[in-house]
Design an enzyme around this catalytic site. Structure first.
Site, short mmCIF file in Angstrom:
data_model
loop_
_atom_site.label_atom_id
_atom_site.label_comp_id
_atom_site.label_asym_id
_atom_site.label_seq_id
_atom_site.Cartn_x
_atom_site.Cartn_y
_atom_site.Cartn_z
N ASP A 1 0.67 0.81 1.36
CA ASP A 1 -0.78 1.00 1.42
C ASP A 1 -1.38 0.25 2.61
O ASP A 1 -2.12 0.81 3.42
CB ASP A 1 -1.44 0.51 0.12
CG ASP A 1 -0.86 1.22 -1.10
OD1 ASP A 1 -0.21 2.26 -0.92
OD2 ASP A 1 -1.06 0.71 -2.22
N GLY B 1 -6.41 5.57 -7.17
CA GLY B 1 -5.09 5.45 -6.55
C GLY B 1 -5.11 5.81 -5.08
O GLY B 1 -4.10 6.22 -4.51
N LEU B 2 -6.28 5.67 -4.44
CA LEU B 2 -6.36 5.97 -3.01
C LEU B 2 -6.52 4.66 -2.21
O LEU B 2 -6.99 4.65 -1.09
CB LEU B 2 -7.52 6.94 -2.72
CG LEU B 2 -7.41 8.29 -3.46
CD1 LEU B 2 -8.65 9.14 -3.23
CD2 LEU B 2 -6.16 9.07 -3.04
N GLU C 1 7.46 8.38 -2.85
CA GLU C 1 6.73 7.59 -3.85
C GLU C 1 7.67 6.63 -4.56
O GLU C 1 8.78 7.02 -4.98
CB GLU C 1 6.11 8.56 -4.86
CG GLU C 1 4.76 8.15 -5.35
CD GLU C 1 3.72 8.10 -4.23
OE1 GLU C 1 3.50 7.00 -3.68
OE2 GLU C 1 3.14 9.15 -3.93
N HIS C 2 7.21 5.40 -4.71
CA HIS C 2 8.00 4.32 -5.31
C HIS C 2 9.30 4.10 -4.54
O HIS C 2 10.34 3.78 -5.12
CB HIS C 2 8.28 4.62 -6.80
CG HIS C 2 7.04 4.50 -7.63
ND1 HIS C 2 6.55 3.29 -8.05
CD2 HIS C 2 6.18 5.44 -8.10
CE1 HIS C 2 5.43 3.49 -8.75
NE2 HIS C 2 5.18 4.78 -8.79
N THR C 3 9.22 4.31 -3.25
CA THR C 3 10.37 4.03 -2.38
C THR C 3 10.12 2.78 -1.54
O THR C 3 11.07 2.19 -1.04
CB THR C 3 10.62 5.21 -1.41
OG1 THR C 3 9.36 5.59 -0.86
CG2 THR C 3 11.24 6.39 -2.12
N ASP C 4 8.85 2.38 -1.38
CA ASP C 4 8.58 1.29 -0.41
C ASP C 4 9.25 -0.02 -0.83
O ASP C 4 9.90 -0.68 -0.02
CB ASP C 4 7.09 1.12 -0.09
CG ASP C 4 6.17 0.80 -1.25
OD1 ASP C 4 6.63 0.85 -2.41
OD2 ASP C 4 4.98 0.51 -1.00
N GLY D 1 -10.77 3.50 -8.39
CA GLY D 1 -9.66 3.52 -9.33
C GLY D 1 -8.87 4.83 -9.30
O GLY D 1 -8.24 5.21 -10.28
N SER E 1 -8.30 1.65 -2.61
CA SER E 1 -9.54 0.97 -2.22
C SER E 1 -9.30 -0.54 -2.07
O SER E 1 -9.92 -1.18 -1.23
CB SER E 1 -10.66 1.26 -3.22
OG SER E 1 -10.24 0.96 -4.52
C1 GLA Z 1 1.17 1.71 -5.16
C2 GLA Z 1 1.70 0.51 -4.39
C3 GLA Z 1 2.54 0.96 -3.20
C4 GLA Z 1 3.62 1.96 -3.62
C5 GLA Z 1 3.02 3.07 -4.49
C6 GLA Z 1 4.07 3.99 -5.08
O1 GLA Z 1 0.26 2.42 -4.38
O2 GLA Z 1 0.63 -0.30 -3.93
O3 GLA Z 1 3.11 -0.15 -2.57
O4 GLA Z 1 4.67 1.32 -4.29
O5 GLA Z 1 2.25 2.56 -5.57
O6 GLA Z 1 4.71 4.72 -4.09
#
Ligand code: GLA
Length: 392
Positions: free
Chosen positions: A175, A127-128, A34-37, A125, A130
């Protein structure tokens, strides 16, 4: 979902004409990474069986007509394809319009306007993803309707750019990538720097993945997200004075610890530590999964949550309450998923404990926060595709 009601909406809101074609793009859930991309690291998401459906058809003029069954109050949105720009009041339709604008800007020829009706069954809303789902759906639809020659990686990059440049959210590539490249019963290990990826079987005998939605509105999510990005960029600039690296994803934990003293600001140091450790944790977790060590995978999910809570500071009391309750109720692993600040958690639990788990975690969550959580058992589905016989 059956496409009948979407067909009815299409017939009702669009002019008469040829039969439309059907398309689907999933939502996604991230298992770890998470928050690595946007830090040049690895992620490990999978595509969901829920997603966005569309019926679409070319027009003879330059008009784009869009309707969503999820937002009936906005009615049909009509725009000239030669005059596309972000308009706040157009809400959801900025995603498909943004993708169309970027395709044209990059020289892909959209020869005519088009009619589209959308329906999505991804919880809103949560966080999946959409929004990324609509973006990738639109890109696949444009490719098919207008016979555009574009490979999957370029298509993914364009949809990410639509979000960055047209909508103005500075998201990474996870995503859009998982939504385009997803595969049933597989998760995707993606190197976000090189875009090399591997579809990894999710072998979890007797275990299931459960998403729990905090139902907390994600008010400040956009600005906090961009703030975390700039904090990581600032930390990277400092480390680059001494180290030959391109991204935080280039660092081992050991090298990071050796040079961390260079970052004087304690917040920046924590953000960078999360990015580095989370990336290495993701690689380790996938190794564990491949060895059949689900317990080990679960432990690393738990570590990921702690790091997002303490170092990255993107969890908040709702996500923490859900995860703590899941740990207490015997989850093999549980963590927040997605950007954070609300949204969902993902947990691995025994199939035979699911009822008891959701009941007890739900109760504990309401006791602590006054909110009602919702639970969904994850079905891992395929990436975006045309539906129906014509295009297989
Ligand atoms: C959101 C962003 C992704 C990613 C995540 C955290 O979903 O759209 O690019 O940074 O947060 O991992």
């Amino acid at each position: 979902m059956d496409l009948d009601s979407l067909k009815q909406a299409f017939n009702k809101y669009m002019e008469e004409g040829e039969e439309p074609q059907a398309f689907f793009a999933p939502g996604r859930v991230n298992l770890i990474g998470e928050h690595t991309d946007y830090n040049g690291g690895h992620v490990f998401p999978c595509a969901l069986s829920v997603g966005t459906y569309a019926l679409a058809r070319k027009r003879k003029d330059r008009k784009i007509c869009l309707y969503s069954m999820n937002f009936p109050d906005l009615g049909v949105i009509e725009v000239d394809k030669e005059n596309l720009h972000y308009v706040k009041e157009r809400e959801w339709s900025n995603y498909p319009l943004g993708v169309t604008a970027i395709f044209q800007k990059e020289g892909y020829e959209i020869k005519a306007g088009f009619d589209v009706t959308f329906y999505g069954n991804i919880p809103n809303g949560a966080g999946l993803s959409s929004s990324a789902s609509i973006e990738v759906l639109t890109a696949v639809m444009l490719r098919e309707l207008f016979d555009i020659k574009i490979n999957m990686i370029d298509l993914i990059k364009l949809t990410q750019r639509a979000e960055n440049e047209f909508v103005g959210v500075n998201c990474g590539i996870m995503d859009q990538f998982s939504i385009a490249a997803g595969k049933r019963d597989h998760a995707i290990l993606l190197n976000c720097e090189t875009l090399e990826y591997a579809q990894t079987p999710l072998k979890m005998d007797g275990l299931i993945l459960v998403i729990a939605n905090t139902n907390k509105r994600r008010g400040l999510a956009g600005s906090k997200y961009n703030e975390r990005r700039s904090e990581c960029e600032a930390a990277l600039r400092i480390l680059k004075q001494e180290l030959e690296i391109d991204t935080l994803g280039d660092l081992t934990n050991k090298t990071f610890e050796k040079y961390a003293h260079l970052i004087k600001d304690s917040n920046l140091k924590k953000r960078a530590r999360h990015a580095v450790y989370e990336n290495n944790r993701t690689l380790m977790a996938v190794e564990k999964l491949n060895e059949g060590d689900i317990e080990g995978f679960g432990q690393l999910m738990n570590d990921s949550h702690r790091s997002l809570r303490d170092d990255y500071e993107v969890t908040g009391k709702e996500l923490d309450a859900l995860v703590e309750a899941a740990w207490k109720e015997g989850a093999i692993g549980s963590r927040m998923t997605g950007a954070g600040f609300g949204g969902c958690t993902i947990s691995i639990i025994s199939e035979d404990k699911v009822e008891r788990f959701t009941e007890r975690v739900g109760k504990e969550y309401t006791r602590k926060t006054g909110l009602e959580a919702e639970f969904y058992v994850v079905e891992v589905g395929d990436g975006a595709k045309p539906l129906g016989e014509r295009k297989g």
